[in-house]
Scaffold this motif. Sequence first.
Motif, short mmCIF file in Angstrom:
data_model
loop_
_atom_site.label_atom_id
_atom_site.label_comp_id
_atom_site.label_asym_id
_atom_site.label_seq_id
_atom_site.Cartn_x
_atom_site.Cartn_y
_atom_site.Cartn_z
N VAL A 32 0.85 -1.19 0.00
CA VAL A 32 0.00 0.00 0.00
C VAL A 32 0.89 1.24 0.00
O VAL A 32 1.89 1.30 0.74
N SER A 33 0.52 2.21 -0.80
CA SER A 33 1.25 3.48 -0.79
C SER A 33 0.93 4.23 0.50
O SER A 33 -0.23 4.41 0.85
N THR A 36 -0.94 7.76 -0.47
CA THR A 36 -2.29 7.83 -1.04
C THR A 36 -3.20 6.70 -0.54
O THR A 36 -4.41 6.75 -0.75
N GLU A 38 -3.23 3.89 -1.80
CA GLU A 38 -3.53 3.09 -2.99
C GLU A 38 -2.83 1.73 -2.88
O GLU A 38 -1.68 1.64 -2.44
N ILE A 39 -3.56 0.66 -3.28
CA ILE A 39 -2.98 -0.69 -3.23
C ILE A 39 -2.16 -0.93 -4.50
O ILE A 39 -2.62 -0.66 -5.60
N ARG A 40 -0.93 -1.44 -4.29
CA ARG A 40 -0.05 -1.60 -5.46
C ARG A 40 0.12 -3.05 -5.87
O ARG A 40 0.17 -3.37 -7.03
N THR A 57 6.21 2.86 0.60
CA THR A 57 5.31 1.72 0.44
C THR A 57 5.35 0.81 1.67
O THR A 57 6.40 0.53 2.21
#
Length: 329
Positions: A32-33, A36, A38-40, A57
Amino acid sequence: MLKLAIDFGTAVTKIFRIGSGIVLAEPTALTVSKETGEIRAFGAEAKRLLGKTAEATDVVFPVYEGEIVEERFAAALLEYFLAKCARRTFGGIEALFCVPCGIRVEAREKYYRVAKSAGISRVSFAETPYLVALGQDVPLSESNPVFALDIGAGKTSAAAFSLDGIIAGLTMNVGGTNMDIHLIDHIAELYNLKIGALTAEKLKNTIGSLIPGDLQQMVINGRDITTGRPRSVSVTSEDVLFPIRTYVDKILEYAELAMRKLPAEVSAAMCKNGVFLAGGVCNLAGFADYTADRLQMEAHLAPDVSTAVILGGGRVVGSNALMKKICLE
Ligand SMILES: Nc1ncnc2c1ncn2[C@@H]1O[C@H](COP(=O)(O)OP(=O)(O)OP(=O)(O)O)[C@@H](O)[C@H]1O
Ligand SMILES: [Mg+2]
């Protein structure tokens, strides 16, 4: 309706699909970032990055000690796994979750919410010690109590039960991850070498052994704590024994505690049947003999200790009679 058994393990998620068998076994991890959210990356790809990600991350394990701790990430990960192995069909998905013995209602509600948001329409639960027995075809009846242990990465569940239900059981937050963390400190003390979590786990899984005098060896890479330079050392099974045995002893102590709570007749029948073992930690060399010696009863290792629970889950979800008998209300 598509029927699944799902073991959302602290370390590894396993999924059984009726008609196909085990269709997934992948790390319960995502990246995860930090900025943000956001899932990477998901699953195996995310776990490979452990200790190697840039500062921005995080590697997240949404299940901790057998409980869901990060609902949003757990739901996203489950959705990813389902997309891989259980494409939507007409009629939706029914899933049986393999959960720790004695799981609290609030913890079950979390599973429920996560399952719903991942698109599962019907949810039920079964406690893992039962599934250890069913996954290795132990004949269960109302009158014949058995004792089983599921030793995973984040927790150990122990229970005595018959087909009538659990007679005594408990879950403790001790498992393979405790050994890995302690191993990191132990190698630092022995060799002045800093190793990462993945190396520690690999070390335990490759040469970890409870066999006295085991002579296995493995070369590992790490960072010299004094100079900061990369360095390799050859480590032996004897070197890693202490952190591993410390937690195995703790687990078996608790197991004995559960057994001591039993009525005399139950205890006698159970001792005759022996203890049934599953969960990844039971892969340790010499685990069954060590357990038999400590608990003073026969110890039966599942044919594949890493998959026994999910195979048991598959058996339950495929049988209406077992669903009625075993599932939690
Ligand atoms: N050969 C091995 N020797 C020792 N430990 C092992 C071996 N192989 C796997 N393990 C350990 O077993 C654990 C994973 O087992 P398992 O899949 O049963 O756990 P889980 O279901 O993800 O976790 P939990 O049941 O605690 O939620 C990890 O800690 C892993 O390092
Ligand atoms: Mg497990």
